[in-house]
Design a protein around this motif. Sequence first.
Motif, PDB file in Angstrom:
ATOM      1  N   GLY A   1     -16.846   9.705 -12.146  1.00  0.00           N
ATOM      2  CA  GLY A   1     -15.936   9.630 -13.283  1.00  0.00           C
ATOM      3  C   GLY A   1     -14.697  10.496 -13.128  1.00  0.00           C
TER       4      GLY A   1
ATOM      5  N   LYS B   1     -10.418  15.969 -11.869  1.00  0.00           N
ATOM      6  CA  LYS B   1     -10.213  16.582 -13.184  1.00  0.00           C
ATOM      7  C   LYS B   1     -10.361  18.099 -13.097  1.00  0.00           C
ATOM      8  CE  LYS B   1     -11.560  12.522 -15.822  1.00  0.00           C
ATOM      9  NZ  LYS B   1     -12.586  11.877 -16.650  1.00  0.00           N
TER      10      LYS B   1
ATOM     11  N   THR C   1      -2.605   9.909 -11.159  1.00  0.00           N
ATOM     12  CA  THR C   1      -4.043   9.863 -10.879  1.00  0.00           C
ATOM     13  C   THR C   1      -4.748   8.981 -11.895  1.00  0.00           C
ATOM     14  OG1 THR C   1      -3.994  12.062  -9.869  1.00  0.00           O
ATOM     15  CG2 THR C   1      -6.136  11.265 -10.618  1.00  0.00           C
ATOM     16  N   HIS C   2      -4.397   9.143 -13.149  1.00  0.00           N
ATOM     17  CA  HIS C   2      -4.994   8.312 -14.199  1.00  0.00           C
ATOM     18  C   HIS C   2      -4.630   6.842 -13.980  1.00  0.00           C
ATOM     19  CE1 HIS C   2      -5.359   6.418 -18.203  1.00  0.00           C
ATOM     20  NE2 HIS C   2      -6.460   7.131 -18.218  1.00  0.00           N
ATOM     21  N   TRP C   3      -3.384   6.573 -13.632  1.00  0.00           N
ATOM     22  CA  TRP C   3      -2.958   5.192 -13.409  1.00  0.00           C
ATOM     23  C   TRP C   3      -3.739   4.570 -12.249  1.00  0.00           C
ATOM     24  CZ3 TRP C   3      -0.750   2.218  -9.556  1.00  0.00           C
ATOM     25  CH2 TRP C   3      -0.251   0.977  -9.953  1.00  0.00           C
TER      26      TRP C   3
ATOM     27  N   ALA D   1      -6.598   5.461 -11.097  1.00  0.00           N
ATOM     28  CA  ALA D   1      -8.026   5.381 -11.425  1.00  0.00           C
ATOM     29  C   ALA D   1      -8.332   4.224 -12.371  1.00  0.00           C
ATOM     30  CB  ALA D   1      -8.502   6.685 -12.046  1.00  0.00           C
ATOM     31  N   THR D   2      -7.348   3.797 -13.147  1.00  0.00           N
ATOM     32  CA  THR D   2      -7.616   2.770 -14.156  1.00  0.00           C
ATOM     33  C   THR D   2      -7.064   1.395 -13.819  1.00  0.00           C
ATOM     34  OG1 THR D   2      -5.663   3.433 -15.444  1.00  0.00           O
ATOM     35  CG2 THR D   2      -7.783   4.462 -16.034  1.00  0.00           C
ATOM     36  N   THR D   3      -6.158   1.293 -12.854  1.00  0.00           N
ATOM     37  CA  THR D   3      -5.652  -0.029 -12.498  1.00  0.00           C
ATOM     38  C   THR D   3      -6.730  -0.806 -11.758  1.00  0.00           C
ATOM     39  OG1 THR D   3      -3.813  -1.269 -11.551  1.00  0.00           O
ATOM     40  CG2 THR D   3      -4.580   0.612 -10.292  1.00  0.00           C
ATOM     41  N   ASN D   4      -6.796  -2.092 -12.019  1.00  0.00           N
ATOM     42  CA  ASN D   4      -7.837  -2.921 -11.408  1.00  0.00           C
ATOM     43  C   ASN D   4      -7.360  -3.669 -10.183  1.00  0.00           C
ATOM     44  OD1 ASN D   4      -9.864  -2.248 -13.278  1.00  0.00           O
ATOM     45  ND2 ASN D   4      -8.998  -3.684 -14.758  1.00  0.00           N
TER      46      ASN D   4
ATOM     47  N   LYS E   1      -3.143  -0.372  -6.027  1.00  0.00           N
ATOM     48  CA  LYS E   1      -3.668   0.927  -5.571  1.00  0.00           C
ATOM     49  C   LYS E   1      -3.197   1.216  -4.147  1.00  0.00           C
ATOM     50  CE  LYS E   1      -7.907   0.808  -8.292  1.00  0.00           C
ATOM     51  NZ  LYS E   1      -8.434   2.016  -8.877  1.00  0.00           N
TER      52      LYS E   1
END
Length: 140
Positions: free
Chosen positions: A3, A8, A45-47, A49-52, A57
């Motif tokens: 996660g 983090k 990093t958030h982008w 980690a959340t892009t599919n 990526k």
Amino acid sequence: MDGGAHWKTLLADVRTTVAELQSHAELSTMAPWLEDALAAAETTTHWLATTNDPDDKAAGATPYLRLMGLMLGGWLLARQAQAAAAMLGRGEGDPKFLNAKISTARFYAEQLLPQATALAGPVMRGAALLYAIPEDVLAA
């Protein structure tokens, strides 16, 4: 992985250093530069980690690694500057060397860390432009 626990924790450690720099008269000038680079690292990093889209990526990977390298380099130099300032405060070590450590960290913060912020856009731009030229044109 886990996660995002590893990144983090790392970014939280950098945020702690930013706060420490802000409260230190001599080192506080580095804080805004490191804070901006940290914000860019957190956002990208958030982008990622959340892009599919795996192509998005992959397209962002190289500028992301450059961004993170710049930000982490600034963080490590800031920590060295903190240690150098503490040693100077206790009258330990070679003052010329320790002052050079602080100056090096300040130079990096002011001259190199702004590049990290500039890399956030390329990280999150996506892969569309990479595929704008058809393969048959490239092969010609």
